[in-house]
Design a protein around this motif. Structure first.
Motif, short mmCIF file in Angstrom:
data_model
loop_
_atom_site.label_atom_id
_atom_site.label_comp_id
_atom_site.label_asym_id
_atom_site.label_seq_id
_atom_site.Cartn_x
_atom_site.Cartn_y
_atom_site.Cartn_z
N TYR A 110 0.83 -1.20 0.00
CA TYR A 110 0.00 0.00 0.00
C TYR A 110 0.87 1.26 0.00
O TYR A 110 0.67 2.17 -0.80
CB TYR A 110 -0.94 0.01 1.22
N ASN A 111 1.83 1.29 0.90
CA ASN A 111 2.70 2.47 0.97
C ASN A 111 3.52 2.64 -0.31
O ASN A 111 3.68 3.76 -0.80
CB ASN A 111 3.60 2.41 2.20
N MET A 112 4.02 1.55 -0.85
CA MET A 112 4.76 1.65 -2.11
C MET A 112 3.84 2.20 -3.21
O MET A 112 4.26 3.02 -4.04
CB MET A 112 5.33 0.29 -2.52
N GLY A 113 2.58 1.77 -3.20
CA GLY A 113 1.62 2.30 -4.16
C GLY A 113 1.42 3.80 -4.00
O GLY A 113 1.41 4.56 -4.98
N CYS A 114 1.30 4.24 -2.75
CA CYS A 114 1.14 5.67 -2.48
C CYS A 114 2.37 6.45 -2.90
O CYS A 114 2.26 7.51 -3.54
CB CYS A 114 0.87 5.90 -0.99
N LYS A 124 3.03 1.58 -11.98
CA LYS A 124 3.70 0.87 -10.89
C LYS A 124 2.88 1.00 -9.60
O LYS A 124 2.71 0.03 -8.86
CB LYS A 124 5.11 1.45 -10.69
N SER A 125 2.35 2.19 -9.38
CA SER A 125 1.52 2.42 -8.21
C SER A 125 0.32 1.49 -8.19
O SER A 125 0.03 0.85 -7.17
CB SER A 125 1.05 3.88 -8.17
N MET A 126 -0.38 1.38 -9.30
CA MET A 126 -1.57 0.52 -9.36
C MET A 126 -1.21 -0.95 -9.14
O MET A 126 -1.97 -1.67 -8.48
CB MET A 126 -2.29 0.71 -10.71
N THR A 127 -0.06 -1.38 -9.64
CA THR A 127 0.37 -2.76 -9.42
C THR A 127 0.56 -3.03 -7.93
O THR A 127 0.08 -4.05 -7.40
CB THR A 127 1.69 -3.04 -10.20
N TYR A 128 1.22 -2.10 -7.24
CA TYR A 128 1.41 -2.26 -5.79
C TYR A 128 0.06 -2.22 -5.06
O TYR A 128 -0.19 -3.03 -4.16
CB TYR A 128 2.33 -1.17 -5.23
N LEU A 129 -0.79 -1.28 -5.43
CA LEU A 129 -2.07 -1.15 -4.74
C LEU A 129 -2.95 -2.38 -4.95
O LEU A 129 -3.59 -2.85 -4.00
CB LEU A 129 -2.80 0.11 -5.21
N GLU A 130 -2.97 -2.92 -6.15
CA GLU A 130 -3.77 -4.12 -6.40
C GLU A 130 -3.29 -5.28 -5.52
O GLU A 130 -4.10 -6.03 -4.98
CB GLU A 130 -3.73 -4.49 -7.88
#
Length: 161
Positions: A110-114, A124-130
């Motif tokens: 989540y934090n990496m996505g943010c 890249k953000s969406m990949t982490y968030l998913e």
């Protein structure tokens, strides 16, 4: 239970309630040699973060990373402090170099996505968030209100729960 143990438990309770000054007051009478205990460091760190004292919190988070290099907590907190200080690229670096145990935590993804969203790395953000949402579906609700993700609001709303 010793008086010191009682104080540490009480301070943990205050932190959970968001009563950071009260937590610090509980810890203040502890003998100096107890201030280096991991649990005391963590409580103090959370109090500093709760008070938005990011530079001081970062220094303490870095101490935790050195004392417990295999534990994810210090790295998550250090990265968050860096992000709050406007040093988001460094926050990504801290998490990237952290222990493998970080990758078992939904908050890592989540934090990496943010952080990647704030850096303009939207795919890249969406990949982490998913990945974070797969691990902990409740984070999807949190993401709807997270200002770090304002730039991805339309994408987040169009993805199925």
């Amino acid at each position: 239970m010793t008086e010191a143990e009682r104080r540490i438990i009480a301070a943990q309770g205050y932190v959970e309630l968001g009563l950071y000054e009260e937590a610090r007051e509980e810890l203040s009478p502890l003998p100096a040699e107890m201030n280096d205990r991991v649990d005391v460091l963590e409580i103090t760190l959370l109090c500093l973060m709760g008070g938005h004292r990011w530079s001081e919190a970062l220094a303490l988070a870095n101490r935790l990373c050195q004392q417990e290099p295999a534990e994810p907590g210090g790295f998550i907190h250090a990265a968050f402090c860096l992000h709050e200080l406007g040093r988001t690229a460094e926050a990504v670096d801290v998490l990237s170099r952290g222990p493998a145990t970080l990758r078992t935590k939904p908050v890592y993804y989540y934090n990496m996505g943010c952080y990647h969203a704030r850096l303009g790395h939207y795919d890249k953000s969406m990949t982490y968030l998913e990945r974070a949402f797969e691990m902990d579906g409740e984070l999807r609700q949190h993401a709807k209100k997270d200002r770090d993700l304002d730039c991805l609001r339309a994408q987040l709303e169009s993805h199925p729960a």
